[in-house]
Design a protein around this motif. Structure first.
Motif, short mmCIF file in Angstrom:
data_model
loop_
_atom_site.label_atom_id
_atom_site.label_comp_id
_atom_site.label_asym_id
_atom_site.label_seq_id
_atom_site.Cartn_x
_atom_site.Cartn_y
_atom_site.Cartn_z
N TRP A 207 0.81 -1.21 0.00
CA TRP A 207 0.00 0.00 0.00
C TRP A 207 0.85 1.27 0.00
CZ3 TRP A 207 -3.98 2.50 -1.36
CH2 TRP A 207 -4.32 3.72 -0.76
N SER A 208 1.93 1.30 0.75
CA SER A 208 2.74 2.52 0.82
C SER A 208 3.24 2.92 -0.57
CB SER A 208 3.91 2.33 1.78
OG SER A 208 3.45 2.15 3.10
N ARG A 209 3.74 1.96 -1.33
CA ARG A 209 4.21 2.27 -2.69
C ARG A 209 3.05 2.67 -3.60
NH1 ARG A 209 6.71 -2.37 -1.29
NH2 ARG A 209 5.41 -3.64 -2.67
N CYS A 210 1.93 1.97 -3.43
CA CYS A 210 0.75 2.25 -4.24
C CYS A 210 0.23 3.67 -4.00
CB CYS A 210 -0.35 1.22 -3.91
SG CYS A 210 -1.91 1.46 -4.77
N PHE A 211 0.10 4.05 -2.74
CA PHE A 211 -0.46 5.37 -2.44
C PHE A 211 0.52 6.48 -2.79
CE2 PHE A 211 -1.92 8.62 0.83
CZ PHE A 211 -2.96 9.07 0.04
N ALA A 212 1.81 6.27 -2.55
CA ALA A 212 2.80 7.28 -2.91
C ALA A 212 2.77 7.53 -4.42
CB ALA A 212 4.20 6.84 -2.47
#
Length: 249
Positions: A207-212
């Protein structure tokens, strides 16, 4: 004669400080968090409106975004129950609808359908979806005005972080819960056992990579986007540097 419904407390319109430090009185928490598992927090899927919106969210959102939205419901409910127990008259359905739809403006198509910032467009999409359904839905699957508008306002303001003025209780819960999930904000608000269980039930899946990547996508498309007030580079870098959730990503 029927008793009038208090829509202010029911749908989270109660005015609270916009400053999260103020609402928490400058402390890590108001009441020491205790373990609260997913099984302890019913999701209101028996509500026809919530069921309709949940299916819509599952169809429209990326799996990572849908799971994020579900985690936010459990973080927000935990924070509400344990830190603000006097406000637990807030409708679980209203909270669930807000969580399910708060990032609806971030889909690939929705980011490109408008020049509006994603939170503002998402709020308008949510308002339309909740008050008007196409094809027509049964009456119990359409929101009353106060509920639909509470969801809309909270979505519009869920990234409106600041220290001045007021925000609705529902909006503040969304800020606290999304900041916790996205950046590890206020890390002591939720017990570690709760954090483990919710992440297990709704995996982050990077999720962190996706949202960034979504933040950078919107900022490239719309350099005026409201998201930029959180820092054009500081915000996505903060999401990528979320140490609290790194082990689950």
């Amino acid at each position: 004669m029927a008793t009038p419904v208090d829509t202010v407390t029911l749908h989270g319109w109660t005015a609270v400080p916009a400053d999260s430090e103020a609402i928490l009185q400058g402390k890590p928490y108001l009441h020491k968090p205790e373990p609260l598992l997913v099984a302890d927090i019913p999701f209101p899927s028996d509500d026809a409106l919530v069921s309709r919106v949940q299916k819509f969210a599952q169809e429209k959102l990326l799996p990572q975004t849908y799971n994020h939205s579900m985690r936010v419901y459990y973080w927000a409910t935990t924070i509400l129950r344990q830190q603000f127990p006097s406000h637990t008259t807030l409708s679980p359905s209203t909270l669930a609808l807000t969580c399910l739809l708060h990032d609806i403006g971030t889909t690939h198509d929705n980011l490109r359908a408008t020049q509006l910032s994603f939170e503002f467009y998402g709020g308008l999409l949510a308002l339309n979806l909740l008050e008007i359904s196409s094809p027509p839905a049964p009456p119990d699957a359409v929101a009353p005005q106060s509920q639909a508008e509470a969801v809309c306002e909270a979505i519009i303001r869920h990234q409106d972080l600041g220290t001045e003025g007021k925000i609705t209780l529902l909006g503040q819960l969304m800020q606290l819960a999304t900041l916790y999930d996205n950046m590890g904000g206020h890390p002591d608000l939720v017990h570690a056992a709760t954090r483990d269980d919710v992440n297990r039930a709704f995996p982050r899946g990077g999720w962190s990579r996706c949202f960034a990547a979504t933040i950078r996508d919107e900022n490239a498309l719309k350099p005026w986007a409201h998201t930029t007030h959180l820092g054009e580079e500081a915000f996505p870098e903060g999401v990528l540097g979320n140490r609290l959730m790194a082990e689950y990503d």
